[in-house]
Write a protein that holds these residues in place. Structure first.
Motif, mmCIF file in Angstrom:
data_model
loop_
_atom_site.group_PDB
_atom_site.id
_atom_site.type_symbol
_atom_site.label_atom_id
_atom_site.label_comp_id
_atom_site.label_asym_id
_atom_site.label_seq_id
_atom_site.Cartn_x
_atom_site.Cartn_y
_atom_site.Cartn_z
ATOM 1 N N GLU A 1 -23.689 12.964 -5.892
ATOM 2 C CA GLU A 1 -22.599 13.194 -6.494
ATOM 3 C C GLU A 1 -22.301 11.885 -7.309
ATOM 4 O O GLU A 1 -21.812 11.912 -8.446
ATOM 5 C CB GLU A 1 -21.330 13.181 -5.646
ATOM 6 C CG GLU A 1 -21.113 14.656 -5.108
ATOM 7 C CD GLU A 1 -20.022 14.608 -4.134
ATOM 8 O OE1 GLU A 1 -19.032 13.738 -4.127
ATOM 9 O OE2 GLU A 1 -19.794 15.467 -3.317
ATOM 10 N N ASN B 1 -22.876 14.531 5.173
ATOM 11 C CA ASN B 1 -22.831 14.329 3.751
ATOM 12 C C ASN B 1 -23.437 13.292 2.855
ATOM 13 O O ASN B 1 -23.057 13.040 1.930
ATOM 14 C CB ASN B 1 -20.964 14.354 3.698
ATOM 15 C CG ASN B 1 -20.395 15.403 4.304
ATOM 16 O OD1 ASN B 1 -19.753 14.984 5.385
ATOM 17 N ND2 ASN B 1 -20.597 16.604 3.900
ATOM 18 N N GLU C 1 -26.512 12.746 1.883
ATOM 19 C CA GLU C 1 -27.317 13.159 0.892
ATOM 20 C C GLU C 1 -26.367 13.577 -0.547
ATOM 21 O O GLU C 1 -26.603 13.286 -1.696
ATOM 22 C CB GLU C 1 -28.287 13.942 0.993
ATOM 23 C CG GLU C 1 -29.517 13.444 1.910
ATOM 24 C CD GLU C 1 -30.305 14.807 2.676
ATOM 25 O OE1 GLU C 1 -30.129 15.782 2.147
ATOM 26 O OE2 GLU C 1 -31.317 14.211 3.604
ATOM 27 N N GLU C 2 -25.398 14.406 0.077
ATOM 28 C CA GLU C 2 -24.558 15.048 -1.228
ATOM 29 C C GLU C 2 -23.902 14.094 -2.115
ATOM 30 O O GLU C 2 -23.495 14.076 -2.976
ATOM 31 C CB GLU C 2 -23.987 16.207 -0.558
ATOM 32 C CG GLU C 2 -22.574 15.667 -0.251
ATOM 33 C CD GLU C 2 -21.464 16.755 0.465
ATOM 34 O OE1 GLU C 2 -22.099 17.940 0.298
ATOM 35 O OE2 GLU C 2 -20.353 16.431 0.797
#
Length: 406
Positions: A388, A381, A383-384
């Motif tokens: 965000e 997670n 990169e996400e």
């Protein structure tokens, strides 16, 4: 994931099980738990392939799944300037910071209370340690075998008095799991207070403190008497003054566990259930006082009769009996126990189109078993989360090129 902690973000900088288990519980309850892992090594337990005599094969990792299900994994080197900056960006959006790093490491990495509060004054700062934040051992590390089991009295308190040795914990991460639930409870109380008053607490839970609490009645008895707790000798032992408290061996080498503290109340029906109704009519056991005084004679009879039949016979004979008893089960039997399944203590988890079962944290909300998510793949997670937080792909690539993220 829905739940009472939905909308709460937890930033976790921790390894092993004790503190990550708290993050798992909060994730079970619906929190968004962001697990920070080193971009090269990850959580040290990802490589654990042996649990006692059990060899871990395939993709499943029971200890990682237990302490890390439902989280998001961000692989980040927080020792670098860019890594620390990204960590603080995450901290600004977090309700809770959760760590088990030792004091020197927290200062060196600039993740101590003042560091987090400088970017987020309202963050709940939760620390798990071996021996607590105060006293001469505050900076000493440890595991549940040392802080919880050995030093807090559980090991000797569980060791039969005639055993030449010390009984180990019942299973891997036993104290860690109890401690993780305790941390989650402390964090919940701190969030509740912050919601009401705006005051953000520093929350501390130690393995030693959890062990003292778990062993609290025996420790309280020591405070009153000055005498250490001494466990009964090994074998199918029964309390000397109550034949309905203790363990009886069955003919197939299994055990019944009885815990009828009101022994006389249940004695007659129990004797009828096990086929010695005449024992209940014996004048030696005609009152609570007489049963206590003559318990060894009753115990001898019950040992013989219970030892004449296998455990399955006694399951049927005692079905529906109001007295408090249970079969002594192994972990395979526990996992398959219909009552465990009915209450969502073991639940089904789906991952990549396949399903597997996993032990759940024990709190039910509205009588509804928890819906668990699998543990995250390493760095899944990273990169996400950067996106965000308002970052772009240029920042992602720059952090990758510098080795700050995986």
């Amino acid at each position: 994931m829905s739940g009472p902690m939905s909308g709460v973000r937890v930033l976790e900088v921790a390894q092993w099980t004790f503190v990550p288990a708290a993050g798992a519980v909060l994730a079970d309850w619906g929190a968004d738990v962001i697990k920070i892992e080193h971009p090269v090594t990850g959580d040290s337990q990802r490589g654990l392939r042996q649990l006692g005599h059990v060899a871990i094969e395939g993709n499943r990792n029971p200890v990682m799944e237990h302490a890390n299900r439902g989280k998001r994994s961000v692989a980040l080197d927080i020792s670098t300037p860019d890594g620390h900056e990204l960590l603080m960006d995450i901290a600004r959006t977090s309700d809770v910071f959760l760590t088990n790093f030792l004091p020197d490491a927290r200062r060196r990495l600039r993740i101590d209370v003042d560091d987090l509060r400088s970017v987020n004054p309202s963050v709940i700062y939760a620390r798990g340690s071996a021996y607590g934040p105060l006293g001469s051992d505050a900076g000493t590390g440890g595991y549940d075998m040392t802080g919880f089991w050995s030093r807090a009295g559980g090991a000797l308190g569980s060791t039969p008095s005639d055993l030449d040795g010390v009984v180990p914990q019942p299973g891997p991460a036993y104290g860690d799991s109890i401690g993780g639930m305790t941390i989650a409870g402390g964090i919940s109380a701190a969030l509740f207070e912050r919601e009401r008053t705006g005051h953000a607490r520093v929350v501390d839970i130690s393995l030693l403190g959890v062990g003292v609490w778990a062993n609290g009645v025996a420790i309280n008895a020591a405070l009153v008497s000055g005498q250490p707790w001494v466990t009964n000798p090994s074998g199918a032992n029964v309390t000397p003054n109550n034949p309905l408290v203790g363990f009886y061996r069955t003919s197939d080498g299994r055990f019944l566990g009885l815990s009828m503290l009101q022994g006389y109340r249940f004695f007659g029906e129990f004797c009828r259930r096990v086929g010695v109704a005449d024992l209940a009519a014996d004048e030696r056991f005609a009152s609570h006082e007489l049963l206590a005084a003559n318990a060894p004679e009753a115990i001898a009879v019950l040992r013989e009769v219970i030892g004449a039949h296998p455990l399955e016979h006694w399951r049927k004979a005692l079905d529906g009996f109001d007295g408090q008893w249970a079969p002594v089960q192994n972990t395979v039997e526990v996992a398959a126990d219909p009552q465990v399944r009915a209450n969502g203590n073991v639940v089904n988890v789906e991952q990549d189109g396949e399903t597997f079962d996993l032990a759940a944290s024990p709190v039910l909300f509205d009588e509804t078993p928890l819906a668990l998510s699998p543990m995250p793949e390493f760095a899944a997670n990273t990169e996400e989360l950067i996106l965000e937080l308002g970052g772009d792909w240029d920042r992602v690539m720059a952090l990758k090129e510098s080795g700050t993220i995986a």
